[in-house]
Design a protein around this motif. Structure first.
Motif, PDB file in Angstrom:
ATOM      1  N   VAL A 146       0.869  -1.179   0.000  1.00 38.46           N
ATOM      2  CA  VAL A 146       0.000   0.000   0.000  1.00 38.46           C
ATOM      3  C   VAL A 146       0.905   1.229   0.000  1.00 38.46           C
ATOM      4  O   VAL A 146       1.731   1.395   0.896  1.00 38.46           O
ATOM      5  CB  VAL A 146      -0.937   0.035   1.220  1.00 38.46           C
ATOM      6  CG1 VAL A 146      -1.808   1.294   1.185  1.00 38.46           C
ATOM      7  CG2 VAL A 146      -1.817  -1.216   1.262  1.00 38.46           C
ATOM      8  N   PRO A 148       2.175   4.802   0.653  1.00 41.08           N
ATOM      9  CA  PRO A 148       1.852   5.876   1.606  1.00 41.08           C
ATOM     10  C   PRO A 148       1.378   7.138   0.875  1.00 41.08           C
ATOM     11  O   PRO A 148       1.913   7.519  -0.158  1.00 41.08           O
ATOM     12  CB  PRO A 148       3.193   6.130   2.313  1.00 41.08           C
ATOM     13  CG  PRO A 148       3.944   4.842   2.182  1.00 41.08           C
ATOM     14  CD  PRO A 148       3.548   4.302   0.833  1.00 41.08           C
ATOM     15  N   ASP A 153      -4.258   4.284   1.331  1.00 36.80           N
ATOM     16  CA  ASP A 153      -3.507   4.343   2.586  1.00 36.80           C
ATOM     17  C   ASP A 153      -4.465   4.567   3.752  1.00 36.80           C
ATOM     18  O   ASP A 153      -5.244   5.512   3.774  1.00 36.80           O
ATOM     19  CB  ASP A 153      -2.476   5.471   2.506  1.00 36.80           C
ATOM     20  CG  ASP A 153      -1.506   5.460   3.682  1.00 36.80           C
ATOM     21  OD1 ASP A 153      -1.446   4.442   4.389  1.00 36.80           O
ATOM     22  OD2 ASP A 153      -0.816   6.477   3.884  1.00 36.80           O
TER      23      ASP A 153
END
Length: 349
Positions: A146, A148, A153
């Protein structure tokens, strides 16, 4: 003083200065050195590295050690003196910078990629071990990273299994990117995932990047297992090359007795869900690290056998491991008799 003598006197300090400049200037190389080895059957802090919920486990005193390579970071500045010291070491190696890092990227991207590969290797290892035990698994699409600051996020997590996107069921061959592109820009997309045995629903509005609608997730084929198996490796270790040792450790944890006979076995190799062992980098440094940490048997991917022969293995046996099944039988044979005939990395490999 003649003109020739004066020229010579002026040239000497210039040559000395040039030599010093060359010696201390950064050069486009990286170094490999033996990294730490980790007993995957042991603990990470006060918690077992392999934990299982929903199935009986069997702990033993043997060691199955994954091996690593210490590589100079992307922004490291290596001078001639450093490279000469590395060149003089039997266990270390020098490689062109471009081979390791290419022409672009950042240390943050390197770390993220390493963690994605680590997650993928762990899941493939669980799938391989359970398949070896005849336990049914189910393939799906898994989130392995994922990004950031991107829309996903805080809403989606690594190891979530996608079940639907924008109302469309998701399977192992679903083109998730195409489902996102079909949604009008600025529209929230309903996404359903399985997370730790629970169904979770979120709504995420994609952002546009390079002309494509994205939410900031990295996907791989993942698996749903009938019980939970976790591998807790220190966060500073990344990459896919511990897959074989993860799979062996999971298999050993789920079966009675000690696979290694209480001995120290090390190795390396990527692994696929069907148990195929793949090539890795830094084999000679991994062999050196395993030798230093007391391993007596080292499992080598067949594609690495030729390079493995150049490593300093001492009295440690180098054994070819083309599959998880073969690796299991080889370790069992060796634990019963250290002189047992095994498919070694020899001159004909």
């Amino acid at each position: 003083m003649t003109q020739r003598t004066l020229a010579a006197l002026l040239a000497v300090p210039l040559f000395v200065a040039l030599g010093l400049y060359i010696a201390i200037s950064p050069l486009p190389y990286v170094t490999y050195a033996p990294g730490l080895t980790v007993n995957v059957l042991g603990d990470n802090g006060n918690k077992p590295i392999i934990t299982v919920q929903g199935h009986r486990t069997y702990r033993d005193s043997g060691e199955l050690r994954m091996t690593t390579v210490s590589v100079t970071e992307r922004n490291a500045k290596l001078d001639l003196f450093t490279l000469l010291r590395t060149w003089a070491s039997r266990d270390d190696a020098i490689y062109p910078y471009a081979i390791q890092y290419g022409d672009s990227g950042s240390q943050q991207q390197d770390a993220q990629q390493g963690q994605v590969e680590m997650v993928t290797s762990q899941d493939s290892a669980v799938a391989a071990a359970l398949t070896q035990l005849g336990i049914n698994i189910h393939a799906g699409i898994e989130i392995v990273g994922v990004t950031p600051g991107m829309p996903a996020d805080g809403q989606l997590q690594v190891r979530d299994i996608l079940r639907s996107v924008a109302g469309h069921p998701v399977g192992p061959k679903t083109d998730v990117g195409a489902l996102l592109q079909a949604v009008p820009a600025g529209t929230p997309v309903p996404i359903v995932v399985d997370r730790n045995g629970h169904r979770v629903r979120v709504s995420i509005t994609p952002t546009t990047k390079a002309g494509h609608q994205v939410v900031g997730i990295t996907l791989q084929v993942g698996y749903t297992f009938p019980f939970k198996v976790s591998v807790a490796i220190p966060d500073n270790i990344g990459g896919p090359s511990a897959g074989l040792m993860f799979a062996l450790s999971i298999y050993d944890t789920l079966t009675p007795g000690s696979l290694t006979g209480g001995q120290v076995v090390a190795g390396t190799g990527t692994i696929t869900a069907d148990g195929t062992v793949g090539e890795i980098g830094g084999i000679q440094q991994k062999i050196a690290g395993a030798r230093q940490d007391g391993a007596h048997l080292f499992l080598v991917p067949p594609a690495n056998c030729a390079d493995a022969l150049g490593g300093d293995n001492g009295s440690m046996r180098l054994v070819k491991a083309p599959t998880l099944s073969k690796a299991i039988s080889e370790v069992q044979a060796w634990s019963a008799n250290h002189d047992a005939p095994l498919p070694s990395c020899g001159a004909s490999s």
